[in-house]
Structures are given as structure tokens and as C-alpha cells.
Design a protein around this motif. Structure first.
Motif, PDB file in Angstrom:
ATOM      1  N   GLU A  94       0.824  -1.207   0.000  1.00 43.71           N
ATOM      2  CA  GLU A  94       0.000   0.000   0.000  1.00 43.71           C
ATOM      3  C   GLU A  94       0.863   1.264   0.000  1.00 43.71           C
ATOM      4  O   GLU A  94       0.548   2.240  -0.687  1.00 43.71           O
ATOM      5  N   ARG A  95       1.935   1.271   0.760  1.00 41.41           N
ATOM      6  CA  ARG A  95       2.799   2.452   0.848  1.00 41.41           C
ATOM      7  C   ARG A  95       3.876   2.479  -0.234  1.00 41.41           C
ATOM      8  O   ARG A  95       4.657   3.425  -0.280  1.00 41.41           O
ATOM      9  N   ASP A  96       3.896   1.445  -1.075  1.00 46.54           N
ATOM     10  CA  ASP A  96       4.942   1.349  -2.101  1.00 46.54           C
ATOM     11  C   ASP A  96       6.317   1.490  -1.450  1.00 46.54           C
ATOM     12  O   ASP A  96       7.215   2.179  -1.958  1.00 46.54           O
ATOM     13  N   ALA A  97       6.473   0.814  -0.320  1.00 47.56           N
ATOM     14  CA  ALA A  97       7.682   0.991   0.481  1.00 47.56           C
ATOM     15  C   ALA A  97       8.914   0.432  -0.206  1.00 47.56           C
ATOM     16  O   ALA A  97      10.000   1.009  -0.113  1.00 47.56           O
ATOM     17  N   ILE A  98       8.770  -0.675  -0.908  1.00 47.94           N
ATOM     18  CA  ILE A  98       9.942  -1.272  -1.544  1.00 47.94           C
ATOM     19  C   ILE A  98      10.526  -0.336  -2.590  1.00 47.94           C
ATOM     20  O   ILE A  98      11.734  -0.075  -2.628  1.00 47.94           O
ATOM     21  N   ALA A  99       9.642   0.222  -3.433  1.00 46.98           N
ATOM     22  CA  ALA A  99      10.125   1.146  -4.462  1.00 46.98           C
ATOM     23  C   ALA A  99      10.716   2.411  -3.850  1.00 46.98           C
ATOM     24  O   ALA A  99      11.764   2.908  -4.293  1.00 46.98           O
ATOM     25  N   GLN A 100      10.053   2.932  -2.816  1.00 48.91           N
ATOM     26  CA  GLN A 100      10.543   4.169  -2.194  1.00 48.91           C
ATOM     27  C   GLN A 100      11.896   3.954  -1.529  1.00 48.91           C
ATOM     28  O   GLN A 100      12.815   4.777  -1.668  1.00 48.91           O
ATOM     29  N   LEU A 101      12.040   2.859  -0.804  1.00 46.25           N
ATOM     30  CA  LEU A 101      13.309   2.593  -0.136  1.00 46.25           C
ATOM     31  C   LEU A 101      14.411   2.266  -1.141  1.00 46.25           C
ATOM     32  O   LEU A 101      15.577   2.655  -0.946  1.00 46.25           O
ATOM     33  N   ASN A 102      14.055   1.564  -2.218  1.00 49.51           N
ATOM     34  CA  ASN A 102      15.049   1.314  -3.260  1.00 49.51           C
ATOM     35  C   ASN A 102      15.487   2.614  -3.917  1.00 49.51           C
ATOM     36  O   ASN A 102      16.669   2.787  -4.261  1.00 49.51           O
ATOM     37  N   GLU A 103      14.549   3.521  -4.134  1.00 53.67           N
ATOM     38  CA  GLU A 103      14.910   4.828  -4.685  1.00 53.67           C
ATOM     39  C   GLU A 103      15.819   5.586  -3.735  1.00 53.67           C
ATOM     40  O   GLU A 103      16.777   6.249  -4.160  1.00 53.67           O
ATOM     41  N   LEU A 104      15.543   5.495  -2.438  1.00 49.56           N
ATOM     42  CA  LEU A 104      16.425   6.138  -1.455  1.00 49.56           C
ATOM     43  C   LEU A 104      17.820   5.521  -1.501  1.00 49.56           C
ATOM     44  O   LEU A 104      18.827   6.244  -1.429  1.00 49.56           O
ATOM     45  N   ASP A 105      17.893   4.197  -1.621  1.00 49.50           N
ATOM     46  CA  ASP A 105      19.208   3.552  -1.765  1.00 49.50           C
ATOM     47  C   ASP A 105      19.939   4.074  -2.995  1.00 49.50           C
ATOM     48  O   ASP A 105      21.151   4.327  -2.945  1.00 49.50           O
ATOM     49  N   ARG A 106      19.209   4.246  -4.096  1.00 46.90           N
ATOM     50  CA  ARG A 106      19.837   4.731  -5.319  1.00 46.90           C
ATOM     51  C   ARG A 106      20.358   6.156  -5.149  1.00 46.90           C
ATOM     52  O   ARG A 106      21.482   6.480  -5.543  1.00 46.90           O
ATOM     53  N   LEU A 107      19.535   7.022  -4.542  1.00 44.58           N
ATOM     54  CA  LEU A 107      19.951   8.407  -4.344  1.00 44.58           C
ATOM     55  C   LEU A 107      21.162   8.498  -3.419  1.00 44.58           C
ATOM     56  O   LEU A 107      22.098   9.272  -3.671  1.00 44.58           O
ATOM     57  N   VAL A 108      21.127   7.735  -2.346  1.00 43.22           N
ATOM     58  CA  VAL A 108      22.258   7.750  -1.425  1.00 43.22           C
ATOM     59  C   VAL A 108      23.518   7.228  -2.103  1.00 43.22           C
ATOM     60  O   VAL A 108      24.614   7.775  -1.945  1.00 43.22           O
ATOM     61  N   GLY A 109      23.355   6.181  -2.913  1.00 43.22           N
ATOM     62  CA  GLY A 109      24.510   5.648  -3.626  1.00 43.22           C
ATOM     63  C   GLY A 109      25.078   6.661  -4.609  1.00 43.22           C
ATOM     64  O   GLY A 109      26.303   6.822  -4.721  1.00 43.22           O
ATOM     65  N   GLU A 110      24.192   7.353  -5.332  1.00 42.54           N
ATOM     66  CA  GLU A 110      24.671   8.376  -6.255  1.00 42.54           C
ATOM     67  C   GLU A 110      25.365   9.510  -5.518  1.00 42.54           C
ATOM     68  O   GLU A 110      26.389  10.029  -5.977  1.00 42.54           O
ATOM     69  N   ALA A 111      24.796   9.922  -4.376  1.00 48.56           N
ATOM     70  CA  ALA A 111      25.415  11.002  -3.606  1.00 48.56           C
ATOM     71  C   ALA A 111      26.806  10.595  -3.106  1.00 48.56           C
ATOM     72  O   ALA A 111      27.761  11.389  -3.168  1.00 48.56           O
ATOM     73  N   ARG A 112      26.911   9.385  -2.636  1.00 49.56           N
ATOM     74  CA  ARG A 112      28.216   8.938  -2.155  1.00 49.56           C
ATOM     75  C   ARG A 112      29.224   8.854  -3.300  1.00 49.56           C
ATOM     76  O   ARG A 112      30.384   9.253  -3.152  1.00 49.56           O
ATOM     77  N   ALA A 113      28.767   8.320  -4.447  1.00 51.89           N
ATOM     78  CA  ALA A 113      29.674   8.236  -5.594  1.00 51.89           C
ATOM     79  C   ALA A 113      30.105   9.617  -6.059  1.00 51.89           C
ATOM     80  O   ALA A 113      31.279   9.846  -6.384  1.00 51.89           O
ATOM     81  N   ARG A 114      29.161  10.592  -6.073  1.00 58.84           N
ATOM     82  CA  ARG A 114      29.501  11.951  -6.478  1.00 58.84           C
ATOM     83  C   ARG A 114      30.476  12.587  -5.496  1.00 58.84           C
ATOM     84  O   ARG A 114      31.437  13.264  -5.882  1.00 58.84           O
TER      85      ARG A 114
END
Length: 232
Positions: A94-114
Motif C-alpha cells: 500500500e505504501r509502495d515501500a519497496i520502491a521508495q526505499l530502493n529509490e532512497l538507496d539509489r539516491l544515497v549511492g549516487e550522492a556517495r559516488a559523487r
């Protein structure tokens, strides 16, 4: 021909921005950790509902039909575990938690790589103090949290330091007052000892004077008796 001249072809048109990559529905690190935490919490809850606690609520069946009661307890725990897991999965959907948390993982990974790329390249703007200015959106959540919380903590620390300093000053004044009162008590005790010594001396002198006065009276009485005998 005119239509072909007036209407530009699809190849001449500016292409639309590329679509965002689809968010994977496979649980990422944060989803996996969330599921592990929930499983641990559920396991602790089920352990708290032990058979001993359950049987204590139904002493009569526990005494006469313990096997049946234990079977009911096992079914109840199994149903509770199944329902809790099902509700948890429904909430994730219902909260689409898997997609939201995966997106957060992606953003954090991009920020760390940058950030690592900028640190490796040695580039980046500098602030007024000569330090490297890092864009806030590239920082991890814990650093952003500390950045927002540090000013408030410093302000609170300054207030507490002021209160501690005032308390220490008051304690020092109180200690000095206690020492002064103690010195005054010692002085009064010394004066009292002197007064007691004087009173004891006066009492001894009065006693001695009373003894001498009785001897004088006896001597005068003896003189009067001798005079009376000689006159006869």
C-alpha cells in the motif's frame, strides 16, 4: 513536397528527455533491513507469549487437558505470526515501500559516488574559510541530521554551562558562609568554656569562704564562753 518542406521530420525534432530508469521491486538493503527488524520484533513478541504465560491464564484446562491447551496455543501463535506477516506485506504494498526505499538507496549511492568523485578530483567550491563547500543534497542523512541538530545542541549546551557556572558560584558562596558560621560557633564555644571556668572558680571560692566563715563563728562563740566563765 510542400508538406515535407513545411513539416520537419521526426529526426529534426528535439528528442524528449530519456525516461527515468524503472525502480526495482526486488528488496534492496534498506528493505531487507526493515524486514529483518520486523521479523526480529515479531519473534520477540511470540516468545513473550510462551506456553507458561498462556497456561497461567487458563489454569483449569492447563491442569486437566494440557495437551489440548498446548495445541490451541501453538495454533494461536501460528495464526498470529501469519496474520502479522500478511499485514506487514500489505503495508509494504500500500505504501509502495519497496520502491521508495530502493529509490532512497539509489539516491544515497549516487550522492556517495559523487562525493567520492569530487574528493578524488580535488575539485569543488570553497567557502569563506577556505574549506570545501559540499552541496547539502550530496550528504548522507546522518550528516544532514547532525548539521541541523548541532546548532540547537550548542545553544542548549551554552545555557546549561551558564546554569552550571551559576550553581558553582552559589555553592562556593554557601561553603564560605558555612565556614564562617563554623568559625563563629568555635569562637562562641571557646567563650563559653571561659565562662564555665569562671563560674566554677567562683563556686569554689564561695565554698571556701563559707568554710572559713563557719570557723570564725566557732572561734567567736568559744571566746564568749571563756569570758563568761572568767566573769563568774
Amino acid at each position: 513536397m510542400a508538406s515535407e518542406t513545411n513539416n520537419p521530420s521526426r529526426e529534426d525534432q528535439s528528442p524528449s528527455p530519456p525516461p527515468q530508469p524503472p525502480i526495482a521491486q526486488t528488496p534492496g538493503p534498506r528493505v531487507t533491513r526493515l524486514q529483518e527488524i520486523y521479523a526480529q520484533a515479531l519473534a520477540r513478541t511470540l516468545r513473550a507469549n510462551s506456553y507458561a504465560n498462556f497456561a497461567a491464564c487458563f489454569p483449569t484446562p492447563a491442569k486437566h487437558v494440557p495437551a489440548s491447551l498446548e495445541n490451541v496455543w501453538r495454533q494461536l501463535n501460528a495464526k498470529l505470526e501469519e496474520s502479522a506477516k500478511a499485514e506487514f506485506e500489505e503495508i509494504l504494498v500500500e505504501r509502495d515501500a519497496i520502491a521508495q526505499l530502493n529509490e532512497l538507496d539509489r539516491l544515497v549511492g549516487e550522492a556517495r559516488a559523487r562525493r567520492e568523485a569530487e574528493a578524488t578530483a580535488g575539485g569543488g567550491d570553497t567557502d569563506m574559510d577556505g574549506g570545501e563547500k559540499i552541496p547539502p543534497h550530496t550528504l548522507p542523512p546522518d550528516e544532514l541530521f547532525r548539521a541541523h541538530l548541532t546548532p540547537q545542541l550548542e545553544k542548549t549546551k551554552a545555557v546549561l554551562d551558564g546554569k552550571i557556572q551559576i550553581t558553582e558560584t552559589e555553592n562556593l558562596e554557601l561553603a564560605q558562609r558555612v565556614q564562617a558560621q563554623r568559625a563563629e560557633i568555635e569562637r562562641l564555644l571557646a567563650g563559653l568554656e571561659t565562662v564555665v571556668a569562671d563560674v566554677e572558680g567562683a563556686a569554689a571560692a564561695a565554698t571556701e569562704y563559707g568554710c572559713e566563715n563557719n570557723l570564725r563563728k566557732d572561734a567567736m562563740q568559744m571566746d564568749e564562753e571563756v569570758k563568761a566563765v572568767s566573769e563568774q
